[in-house]
Design a protein around this motif. Sequence first.
Motif, PDB file in Angstrom:
ATOM      1  N   ALA A 121       2.444   1.577  -3.273  1.00  0.00           N
ATOM      2  CA  ALA A 121       1.594   2.082  -4.469  1.00  0.00           C
ATOM      3  C   ALA A 121       1.322   3.613  -4.251  1.00  0.00           C
ATOM      4  CB  ALA A 121       0.168   1.489  -4.269  1.00  0.00           C
ATOM      5  N   VAL A 164      -6.823   0.456  -1.916  1.00  0.00           N
ATOM      6  CA  VAL A 164      -7.354   0.779  -3.240  1.00  0.00           C
ATOM      7  C   VAL A 164      -8.813   0.400  -2.909  1.00  0.00           C
ATOM      8  CG1 VAL A 164      -7.621   0.979  -5.500  1.00  0.00           C
ATOM      9  CG2 VAL A 164      -5.122   0.924  -4.487  1.00  0.00           C
ATOM     10  N   ASN A 170       0.911  -1.063   0.003  1.00  0.00           N
ATOM     11  CA  ASN A 170       0.033   0.138   0.034  1.00  0.00           C
ATOM     12  C   ASN A 170       1.035   1.213  -0.162  1.00  0.00           C
ATOM     13  OD1 ASN A 170      -3.247  -1.064   0.268  1.00  0.00           O
ATOM     14  ND2 ASN A 170      -1.625  -2.164   1.852  1.00  0.00           N
ATOM     15  N   VAL A 192      -2.463  -7.764  -4.580  1.00  0.00           N
ATOM     16  CA  VAL A 192      -3.559  -7.149  -4.206  1.00  0.00           C
ATOM     17  C   VAL A 192      -3.097  -5.853  -3.581  1.00  0.00           C
ATOM     18  CG1 VAL A 192      -5.946  -7.016  -3.239  1.00  0.00           C
ATOM     19  CG2 VAL A 192      -5.094  -8.983  -4.596  1.00  0.00           C
ATOM     20  N   ILE A 193      -3.561  -4.713  -3.946  1.00  0.00           N
ATOM     21  CA  ILE A 193      -3.320  -3.485  -2.977  1.00  0.00           C
ATOM     22  C   ILE A 193      -4.696  -3.342  -2.208  1.00  0.00           C
ATOM     23  CG2 ILE A 193      -2.543  -1.048  -3.034  1.00  0.00           C
ATOM     24  CD1 ILE A 193      -1.671  -1.512  -5.955  1.00  0.00           C
ATOM     25  N   GLU A 226      -1.092  -1.097 -10.340  1.00  0.00           N
ATOM     26  CA  GLU A 226      -1.750  -2.342 -10.163  1.00  0.00           C
ATOM     27  C   GLU A 226      -1.193  -3.581 -10.863  1.00  0.00           C
ATOM     28  OE1 GLU A 226      -6.010  -1.266  -8.469  1.00  0.00           O
ATOM     29  OE2 GLU A 226      -5.943  -1.122 -10.524  1.00  0.00           O
TER      30      GLU A 226
END
Length: 338
Positions: free
Chosen positions: A262, A286, A259, A282-283, A276
């Motif tokens: 990102a 978001v 996270n 998986v973030i 992404e």
Amino acid sequence: MISQNIAILGPGSWGTALSQVLTDNGHHVILYGDSPAQIAEINEQHTNKRFFKDIVLDERIHASTDLKEVLKNADTILFVVPTKATRLVAKQVARVLDHKVHILHASKGLEQGSHERISTILEEEIPAELRGEITVVSGPSHAEETIVRDITLISAASKNQKDAKYAQELLSNDYMRLYTNTDVVGVETAGALKNIIAVGAGALHGLGFGDNAKAAIITRGLAEITRLGVAMGAQPLTYIGLSGVGDLIVTGTSKHSRNWRAGDALGRGEKLADIEANMGMVIEGVSTCKAAYELSQALDIEMPITETIYKVLYEGLEPRKGILGMMRREAKQENEFD
């Protein structure tokens, strides 16, 4: 505790790290995943290089793509799948599970659309006669550190203290220490919402801001996480514990955090779709940001950081303009808690 049969659903970074912890504790672990190549790698090479390039897993850890086989003799099921997959996997479990088990989960997020917490999803999809109370395992825990047996302290939260105690005994050892808690709402919302703040903290770094800004977003982020959580029924003190401020610090300050990474990329001007695609994982911050923003609007809870990050992620707001907008908000007293 006598040896338990543990089914871990989700061979990602955290699921893999927890499989090592549980194996170290003398339990029999089998990982479930839907990628035949990944499962074969774990079984044959004892590695999971997508997440840990240089780690060799204990040879006692097994993996399978056959959910029925994985659950056949399970004493405990540990969900470590992305939030968006939780309901689907829970439905699959309910179809094949034929005996009562302990159910734990170690994922962090809110479901899109319903805005539900993960334990609520599991309660809805898995019949009560097949399980005890759901136990949430959450706190400041980078998988990259736990898997090399670095010291990690987290929380085990359940409505039933006995179920929380079971998880505590199951996972605790010389490098992993768990504290029990009965505030499931607080522990889950803290774990989910801190990912949003971590995206913001990363963006500040990507934009070139320093430690003052980092301290500001973590502190004020904790304030708005607490506001929303308390409105949902959580206990305020939970947010100054391991699953609250502890997890927020580790996620909002470390390059281990996807996270944070990102957000850092957003701050440097990269597009969300590219971030992404390049992340390969998986973030959660978001998708959780959208759910949290919608929930805050429905409950009339002021969450300026979450709202700004939502506009950056979903409405194309330029991050620097978003920061300027927050700095120019109406002046407040700090103890107004908003």
